[in-house]
Design an enzyme around this catalytic site. Sequence first.
Site, mmCIF file in Angstrom:
data_model
loop_
_atom_site.group_PDB
_atom_site.id
_atom_site.type_symbol
_atom_site.label_atom_id
_atom_site.label_comp_id
_atom_site.label_asym_id
_atom_site.label_seq_id
_atom_site.Cartn_x
_atom_site.Cartn_y
_atom_site.Cartn_z
ATOM 1 N N ARG A 270 5.156 -83.724 -40.091
ATOM 2 C CA ARG A 270 4.546 -83.441 -41.385
ATOM 3 C C ARG A 270 4.990 -84.483 -42.412
ATOM 4 O O ARG A 270 6.177 -84.783 -42.530
ATOM 5 C CB ARG A 270 4.907 -82.036 -41.867
ATOM 6 C CG ARG A 270 4.390 -80.949 -40.947
ATOM 7 C CD ARG A 270 4.665 -79.558 -41.464
ATOM 8 N NE ARG A 270 4.263 -78.553 -40.479
ATOM 9 C CZ ARG A 270 4.417 -77.249 -40.626
ATOM 10 N NH1 ARG A 270 4.970 -76.772 -41.739
ATOM 11 N NH2 ARG A 270 4.028 -76.404 -39.685
ATOM 12 N N ARG A 285 13.597 -79.434 -44.503
ATOM 13 C CA ARG A 285 12.263 -80.012 -44.698
ATOM 14 C C ARG A 285 12.244 -81.431 -44.126
ATOM 15 O O ARG A 285 12.509 -82.415 -44.820
ATOM 16 C CB ARG A 285 11.902 -80.016 -46.187
ATOM 17 C CG ARG A 285 10.410 -80.146 -46.447
ATOM 18 C CD ARG A 285 10.117 -80.039 -47.932
ATOM 19 N NE ARG A 285 10.469 -78.736 -48.459
ATOM 20 C CZ ARG A 285 9.694 -77.655 -48.396
ATOM 21 N NH1 ARG A 285 8.516 -77.740 -47.815
ATOM 22 N NH2 ARG A 285 10.082 -76.506 -48.908
ATOM 23 N N GLU A 357 12.524 -69.217 -45.456
ATOM 24 C CA GLU A 357 11.494 -68.927 -44.457
ATOM 25 C C GLU A 357 11.781 -69.651 -43.149
ATOM 26 O O GLU A 357 12.081 -70.845 -43.136
ATOM 27 C CB GLU A 357 10.129 -69.350 -45.004
ATOM 28 C CG GLU A 357 8.983 -69.112 -44.036
ATOM 29 C CD GLU A 357 8.356 -70.410 -43.580
ATOM 30 O OE1 GLU A 357 8.136 -70.528 -42.354
ATOM 31 O OE2 GLU A 357 8.077 -71.286 -44.410
ATOM 32 N N SER A 360 6.322 -67.961 -40.399
ATOM 33 C CA SER A 360 5.210 -67.291 -41.073
ATOM 34 C C SER A 360 4.278 -66.754 -40.007
ATOM 35 O O SER A 360 3.748 -67.532 -39.202
ATOM 36 C CB SER A 360 4.461 -68.267 -41.989
ATOM 37 O OG SER A 360 5.199 -68.540 -43.151
ATOM 38 N N ARG A 399 15.431 -74.823 -38.231
ATOM 39 C CA ARG A 399 15.913 -73.859 -39.227
ATOM 40 C C ARG A 399 16.757 -72.763 -38.575
ATOM 41 O O ARG A 399 17.652 -72.209 -39.214
ATOM 42 C CB ARG A 399 14.728 -73.267 -39.995
ATOM 43 C CG ARG A 399 14.014 -74.288 -40.850
ATOM 44 C CD ARG A 399 13.027 -73.676 -41.818
ATOM 45 N NE ARG A 399 12.422 -74.707 -42.666
ATOM 46 C CZ ARG A 399 11.722 -74.474 -43.770
ATOM 47 N NH1 ARG A 399 11.535 -73.221 -44.160
ATOM 48 N NH2 ARG A 399 11.217 -75.459 -44.470
#
Length: 433
Positions: A270, A285, A357, A360, A399
């Site tokens: 990403r 991130r 988070e 999701s 994560r």
Amino acid sequence: MLDPRYVADHVDEVRAALARRSPAAAASLGEDFAETVRARRAAIQEVEAGQQQRNAESEAMAKLDKKSPEFAAKRDELKALSTRIKEGEARLSELEKKLGELVAVVPNIPDPSVPDGSDESGNVVVRTGGEKPEFAFTPKAHWDIGTGLGILDFDRAAKLSGSRFTVLFGAGARLERALINFMLDLHTREQGYVEVLPPFLVKDSALFGTGQLPKFEEDLFKIHRGDAERNYDLFLIPTAEVPVTNLHADEILDAASLPIAYAAYTPCFRAEAGSHGRDVRGLIRQHQFDKVELVRFATPETSNEEHERLTRNAEEVLKRLGLHYRVSLLCAGDMGAVSQKTYDLEVWLPSQGVYREISSCSNFGEYQARRAQIRYRPEPKAKPRLLHTLNGSGLAVGRTLVAILEQYQQADGSVVVPEALRPFMGCDVIRGR
């Protein structure tokens, strides 16, 4: 995407539903859309009127003597009318195409059970799990723990690739691999998922199918391949959701085969456009990270039940690892554009005193299925219907590694390995290289 014809016929209702997300979402059905809808309606009326006239004129002509001048004149009139109808149908086709292009960037309609709210402050905590760790010392951030143990190296990664990349050494690399294997074994051996290893490069059609294109291209890494024989672009996948969901693009599945459940490990890429200054340290991130993804295909009647099941399947990873977490139902304004309902699994990071988070889990309804044309036949010879697609991380591996380093850290700088991972790690404690 939404059904363009439904949106055109219920534009005020859809705009009101999108307003629950944000004013910008409602405004995505702006004047250009309204003008296209008006032109489409006029074109439909013109074509239908022409067809009715042609039918009436054809009946009248059938009663005439085929050798009479009246018959010849009527035939010429019908030819001219047919030409006008074809031109009208061509205009209608172009307007339908434009309508689809305009609707392609319109977000999904939130499910009625989704709470109102404009940002994360409107999310609702559904439940919590695991014991929140307590420390007799000030807990460190994962980047300090990892560099202290010699298992995370951000400087060498920056030398190789720039910012937002990490090199994992020794027990760090082994912990990443252990988490992937643990997750895949749990999802496939106990929860019934079929393991998939898809390509990591996909065509733009796959990204359109899951909703990343055309709106979110700036978040993607594009690879251009051009030579004398071939000239095309491929994209590095931002998540396994893209290739795995599109496995069944342009297919009609049997109802008996549903639900279908896939689990896939892939690296993810990403660009993190728009995230400048956010989470610049550590693994939260990154431009490249590992993830185990869960994807389910279900009928509209069972998709809510399947959504709860998928969320519990991902949640089980956190339970087995003994991590403290919570499950939040996202409000309308905090959901991703493609989702109609989302649960976030959020893991506790003691160094920051916040939940972050880690997965999701979303039900997309027909939104992706319409874009990718994934359908099923309810019964033999029945008309195909769009199915519902669902997915969630099971989990984001980096994560999860962060959460383990922080929640299992010890005063001497070591990290206890969760019991469920010890068979994969071959050790009980990480003490560095």
